[in-house]
Design a protein around this motif. Sequence first.
Motif, short mmCIF file in Angstrom:
data_model
loop_
_atom_site.label_atom_id
_atom_site.label_comp_id
_atom_site.label_asym_id
_atom_site.label_seq_id
_atom_site.Cartn_x
_atom_site.Cartn_y
_atom_site.Cartn_z
N LEU A 193 0.78 -1.24 0.05
CA LEU A 193 0.14 0.17 -0.10
C LEU A 193 0.78 1.42 -0.10
CD1 LEU A 193 -3.08 0.40 0.49
CD2 LEU A 193 -2.68 0.94 2.85
N THR A 194 0.52 2.41 -0.64
CA THR A 194 1.16 3.70 -0.47
C THR A 194 0.31 4.47 0.06
OG1 THR A 194 0.41 4.02 -2.92
CG2 THR A 194 2.67 3.07 -2.94
N LEU A 195 1.11 5.35 0.84
CA LEU A 195 0.57 6.48 1.81
C LEU A 195 0.70 7.58 1.42
CD1 LEU A 195 1.00 4.93 5.42
CD2 LEU A 195 -1.05 4.52 3.86
N ARG A 196 0.12 8.71 1.28
CA ARG A 196 0.70 10.08 1.05
C ARG A 196 0.63 10.67 2.51
NH1 ARG A 196 -2.50 15.29 -0.59
NH2 ARG A 196 -2.03 15.52 1.65
N ILE A 197 1.85 11.15 2.82
CA ILE A 197 1.94 11.91 4.01
C ILE A 197 2.59 13.08 3.91
CG2 ILE A 197 2.85 11.53 6.65
CD1 ILE A 197 2.94 8.72 6.16
N GLY A 198 1.96 14.15 3.98
CA GLY A 198 2.70 15.47 3.65
C GLY A 198 2.92 15.57 2.24
N TRP A 209 4.89 7.10 0.68
CA TRP A 209 5.40 5.92 1.44
C TRP A 209 4.94 4.68 1.08
CZ3 TRP A 209 9.52 7.04 5.32
CH2 TRP A 209 9.64 8.49 5.66
N GLN A 210 5.86 3.77 1.16
CA GLN A 210 4.99 2.43 0.63
C GLN A 210 5.31 1.24 1.93
OE1 GLN A 210 7.48 0.41 -2.21
NE2 GLN A 210 5.83 -0.79 -2.70
N CYS A 211 4.36 0.60 2.15
CA CYS A 211 4.16 -0.14 3.32
C CYS A 211 4.99 -1.38 3.03
CB CYS A 211 2.84 -0.59 3.69
SG CYS A 211 1.81 0.72 4.32
N ALA A 263 6.64 -1.70 7.98
CA ALA A 263 7.64 -0.64 7.89
C ALA A 263 7.25 0.51 6.82
CB ALA A 263 9.13 -1.38 7.61
N LEU A 264 7.71 1.37 6.68
CA LEU A 264 7.54 2.55 5.67
C LEU A 264 8.62 2.96 4.82
CD1 LEU A 264 5.19 4.60 7.92
CD2 LEU A 264 4.25 3.00 6.16
N ARG A 314 14.81 8.24 -0.10
CA ARG A 314 15.64 7.26 0.45
C ARG A 314 15.34 7.23 1.91
NH1 ARG A 314 20.12 5.45 -3.32
NH2 ARG A 314 18.79 5.37 -5.34
N LEU A 315 14.21 7.12 2.67
CA LEU A 315 14.05 7.15 3.82
C LEU A 315 13.23 5.79 4.37
CD1 LEU A 315 12.62 10.61 4.51
CD2 LEU A 315 14.95 9.85 5.34
N PHE A 316 13.71 5.16 5.29
CA PHE A 316 13.04 3.80 5.65
C PHE A 316 12.96 3.92 7.04
CE2 PHE A 316 13.61 -0.74 6.33
CZ PHE A 316 12.16 -1.26 6.11
N ILE A 317 11.62 3.89 7.57
CA ILE A 317 10.99 3.51 8.92
C ILE A 317 10.92 2.21 9.02
CG2 ILE A 317 9.22 4.28 10.68
CD1 ILE A 317 8.63 6.70 9.13
#
Length: 364
Positions: A191-196, A200-202, A214-215, A221-224
């Motif tokens: 799933l992709t999320l728009r945050i601001g 981000w991809q789940c 994880a996101l 190139r950010l990975f939570i």
Amino acid sequence: MSSHRTDATLNYPLGDHLPPTGQATRVAEGVYWLRMGLPFALDHINLWLLRDRQPDPQHPGREREGWTVVDCGIDNPATRSAWQQVEASTLQGLPVLRVIVTHMHPDHMGLAHWLCERWQAPLWMGLAEYQAAKIACTSQSGLGSASALRFFAQHGWNREEDLATVQRHMNHYAEMVPAVPASHVRLMHGLTLRIGERTWQCLSGLGHSPEHMALYCEADRLFISGDMLLPSISSNISVYHQEPESDPLAWFLQSLAQMQAALPDDCLVLPSHGRPFQGVHTRVDQLQAHHAERLAELLAACTGQARSAHDVLPVLFKRPLNQQQMTFAMGEAVAHLHALWHAGQVERRLDAADGVYRFRAPRH
Ligand SMILES: [Zn+2]
């Protein structure tokens, strides 16, 4: 989590900096790092604040400015007070618009109910994690339950006085997670999320918890990473009594391999414990090597003699363990034995004399 320190080759762009309690550290435009205390040997958790805007339900066509929170901290007075400091120091008078939780463990999930209630914000998490949290916070199904004690005894930890202590002290999920929001928005792998301004991809991961999410933001190139990829400790990988035949270590190693394939080595990993780092590929290699070594040591220990999970604790853990650590260590020992068992490298037998499972590799 077991502590093995092999972080010398990773790159830590923020150096030794740690955000002080109640203060946020900016790690990228609109991405802030918070650090909350934990009353365990693992004494902190990292949380993330992402600048966001969401459709305003009261004014169709308009958007509300605010924040998305990723993970929450456990529910205790110190963490609530740290969150109140964050409101004053960092939120700039803007509301929390949504609460994302990577997985159901208490340090991630604890204050979700409070944050969601305080801001009238929805909870976003994977379905399996949400349901597991609901069950854990309302039932006596924890590590001190009758079913868990039976599981420990079947794996050789059967001294009555030990189990009595576990029973008294290990039902505390609900103390750290007293409530779970009544509803959630479901996150799913891919799933992709728009945050601001970002997408981000789940990425779901197995082995540490039922459906860890994880996101990944490819553009920046950010990975939570949650608890799936940590810089200086290895994630706890346990077999639990609710799923006593499972093979979580194999699933975890497979999830790590998928992450390694999906992520560029220079992406900035924002982990739940430790410091932000670069070097995904190196870290995955280290973790794969770490578990391969443990498995080789276990296989040697089980060659020619049948051993229970309790028997092999000294092979896996070279330090003395307290009661809480013992419960996690047992889960980890069973996970490693099951990895060998499911791979056909050892056979498992339930000993009729004492009801204990023992694992044995044939001599070659
Ligand atoms: Zn966790």
